[in-house]
Design a protein around this motif. Sequence first.
Motif, PDB file in Angstrom:
ATOM      1  N   GLN A 185       0.731  -1.429  -0.107  1.00 29.55           N
ATOM      2  CA  GLN A 185      -0.008   0.083  -0.097  1.00 29.55           C
ATOM      3  C   GLN A 185       0.991   1.251   0.159  1.00 29.55           C
ATOM      4  O   GLN A 185       0.533   2.136   0.993  1.00 29.55           O
ATOM      5  N   SER A 213       1.864   5.211  -0.575  1.00 27.10           N
ATOM      6  CA  SER A 213       1.020   6.310  -1.145  1.00 27.10           C
ATOM      7  C   SER A 213       1.851   7.330  -1.908  1.00 27.10           C
ATOM      8  O   SER A 213       2.157   7.225  -3.094  1.00 27.10           O
ATOM      9  N   LYS A 255       1.866   8.664   5.377  1.00 24.30           N
ATOM     10  CA  LYS A 255       1.012   9.475   4.559  1.00 24.30           C
ATOM     11  C   LYS A 255       1.351  10.539   3.926  1.00 24.30           C
ATOM     12  O   LYS A 255       0.721  10.748   3.018  1.00 24.30           O
ATOM     13  N   ASN A 291      -1.860  14.309   7.754  1.00 21.94           N
ATOM     14  CA  ASN A 291      -1.641  13.611   6.197  1.00 21.94           C
ATOM     15  C   ASN A 291      -0.818  14.557   5.097  1.00 21.94           C
ATOM     16  O   ASN A 291      -0.044  14.120   4.612  1.00 21.94           O
ATOM     17  N   CYS A 307      -9.348   1.378  -6.470  1.00 19.91           N
ATOM     18  CA  CYS A 307      -9.606   1.854  -5.007  1.00 19.91           C
ATOM     19  C   CYS A 307     -10.654   0.954  -4.681  1.00 19.91           C
ATOM     20  O   CYS A 307     -11.831   0.872  -5.096  1.00 19.91           O
ATOM     21  N   ASN A 329      -1.849   6.243  -6.910  1.00 18.72           N
ATOM     22  CA  ASN A 329      -2.153   7.041  -5.537  1.00 18.72           C
ATOM     23  C   ASN A 329      -1.181   8.225  -5.755  1.00 18.72           C
ATOM     24  O   ASN A 329      -1.499   9.055  -6.335  1.00 18.72           O
ATOM     25  N   GLY A 330      -0.041   8.024  -5.373  1.00 21.21           N
ATOM     26  CA  GLY A 330       0.964   9.271  -5.472  1.00 21.21           C
ATOM     27  C   GLY A 330       1.590   9.564  -7.078  1.00 21.21           C
ATOM     28  O   GLY A 330       1.536   8.398  -7.676  1.00 21.21           O
ATOM     29  N   SER A 345      -1.080   1.350  -4.853  1.00 20.57           N
ATOM     30  CA  SER A 345      -1.703   1.043  -3.822  1.00 20.57           C
ATOM     31  C   SER A 345      -1.980  -0.548  -3.782  1.00 20.57           C
ATOM     32  O   SER A 345      -1.848  -1.068  -2.545  1.00 20.57           O
TER      33      SER A 345
END
Length: 659
Positions: free
Chosen positions: A317, A319, A368, A425, A572, A612-613, A627
């Motif tokens: 996972q 990010s 995060k 976050n 997701c 994600n990122g 992720s």
Amino acid sequence: MRRFNFLFALQYAILGLCSLSTLFLAGCAGVTGTAVPSSLETSIPAGSVHGGQQPIQGAHVYLMAANTTGTYGSASTSLLHSGDPGTANDSIGTYVTTNSSGGFNYAGTATCPTPSTQVYLLAMGGNPTGLQGGPNNSASVLTAALGSCSTINSATFTSMNEVTTVAMAFALNQFMVDGTHVGAPASNVTGLKRAFATVANLVNSSTGAALAVTPGGNAVAPQATLNTLANIIAPCVNSGGSASSACSTLFSQTSTASGTPTTVLGAALNIAAFPGSQTAALYSDAAATAPFQPTLGAAPNDFSLGITYSPSIGVAQPSAVVIDASGNLWMANCQSCVTPTATDSIVEYGPDGTFLHSYSNAGIHNTKGLAIDAASSYLYSLNQAVAGSTHTLDQLTKMSLATGAVQSGFPVTFASGTYGTNTFNGIAVDNSGEIWATAAAAGAIVELNPGGNVINGGPYYIGGTYGVAVDNIGNIWFAGSGGNNLLQFDTNGDFLNNFTPAGLNQPQGIAINSSNEIWMPNVASNSLSKIEFFNGSNGSGSPYTSLGLFKPTVIAIDGTNQVVIPNCRVGCAGSGSTLPDSVLRLSQGGASNTGGSGSSAGAQNAGFSGVNGAAIDVSGNVWVTNSVTGKLTEIVSFAAPTIQPIAAASSAGTLGQLP
């Protein structure tokens, strides 16, 4: 993307004194009249030129060096020595000619200005029909990237064909106008070199074959897509010339607002620049007996090329992903997201996707947010508590990029009574080296000095803040996901403004361009807002509602102010969407500019799984975390070269500008 406006304006000037040359190697960095650094004599080996599997006879083969003292797409330099046996000269430079079997050889040597000069082979024209006296096809312009001059020797053999040409057109898209114009300014020679290195992860230049796995064995390469692209341009290569129906069709389908290509290389460059345009038509152009296999079984959403990397350790996972000044990539590994008592880490990759290290340090858990300071000395990680583990509070960790060691005074622990738990976050480093972090649930903003101490009377309780970014003049901006607002602080920690532009609907990510316009994706309305920094009003057309977004949370800006957004749909959990994950690229005006539209916009790569990122490197490659699979995908030359780390750009006032 390739083809910034200033590249289109370049004139295809004759290089004159800097003869452009043949064959496959070496490199000269510079233009006519440029002082030559310490040189290196190198032998030039043999090679071949084929259209599909057909030899091309009579092609002119030049050995070219990319320019490193001009601008993006500046004139290359020819390297072969005039007067050597078997050579001839034309307006481009010295060349050798392919024989009836498509082979070429060169008995002399070439002078490389430096061992690291980036070089490539260029083959122009020739008769692809196999018939004696057949027509010369001026539309046939093929290339093969060789890389650094010092890596080439007399044993090197290069097979030039459509595969090598498409691989170079994609990887060098940000640096290339045509076969005689490949270059970068001195400020981004690194980006040019890394773009050449990317070619080696796509194709074997000795055999001319598209790779299924990268040479290092650490990634899946887009073999079927690359072969399909090669098959698309092959009919034009193997035709009688630019007036043939195969070439006319190809050029028409790859025409852009800036003009219609006249060579297969030009067509390949345009496909790379706009990979979502005319995909069905282009797919149908592939020869019925396609010379390169395996291929895609159906027309794709887009022709973007993605390389998906797997580290030598299991990653869970991931990010955020960030890039340091050396081009290394840093990504979170949240093993505790799967097993609460497992050990988390920060994973480091090299610029080519090679796994380097995994750092498991105090305070790294359920990461995060990641940020790197302007000097590229330290990595800051924002870590949430993990239920069922010993990590019961959120923490901030500061780690040396050089050694991976946690710095004195860290991790900083955030008391739950002050900030809440599982709430931190957003993180950014400002122009003074201070760290700003957001605690969404508590509606808190905290400012810390580099030593980890809360300063300027914080925390500030403003509302449900999420993303944070620093602009070109030192102001710090926060996406107010709780109050649908945009908050502005100055670098001294003084609150300046609370803007509430219409259309904000749970904004989370935030990014800023060269004009200090603030971009924020809205999770609740699947839209995108562009806000003017001077009065907090919506920019023209904002919010943008027809982009095919689905609960977007992350956003990035490249070196020409294009907007890049990972669009996590089917990947997701609980999304309810059946559409494939994608990565969008938008113009500064907020419109998709890859050629697709709506739900088909952007890149839909086979490696995407819970995108994600996102981070953009100095070559224009976009790196995306997945992720679900824990892998890292590189979308080759999908954006413009971008200054990294982001804090270095904001500190210098160069956000949204090219390196």
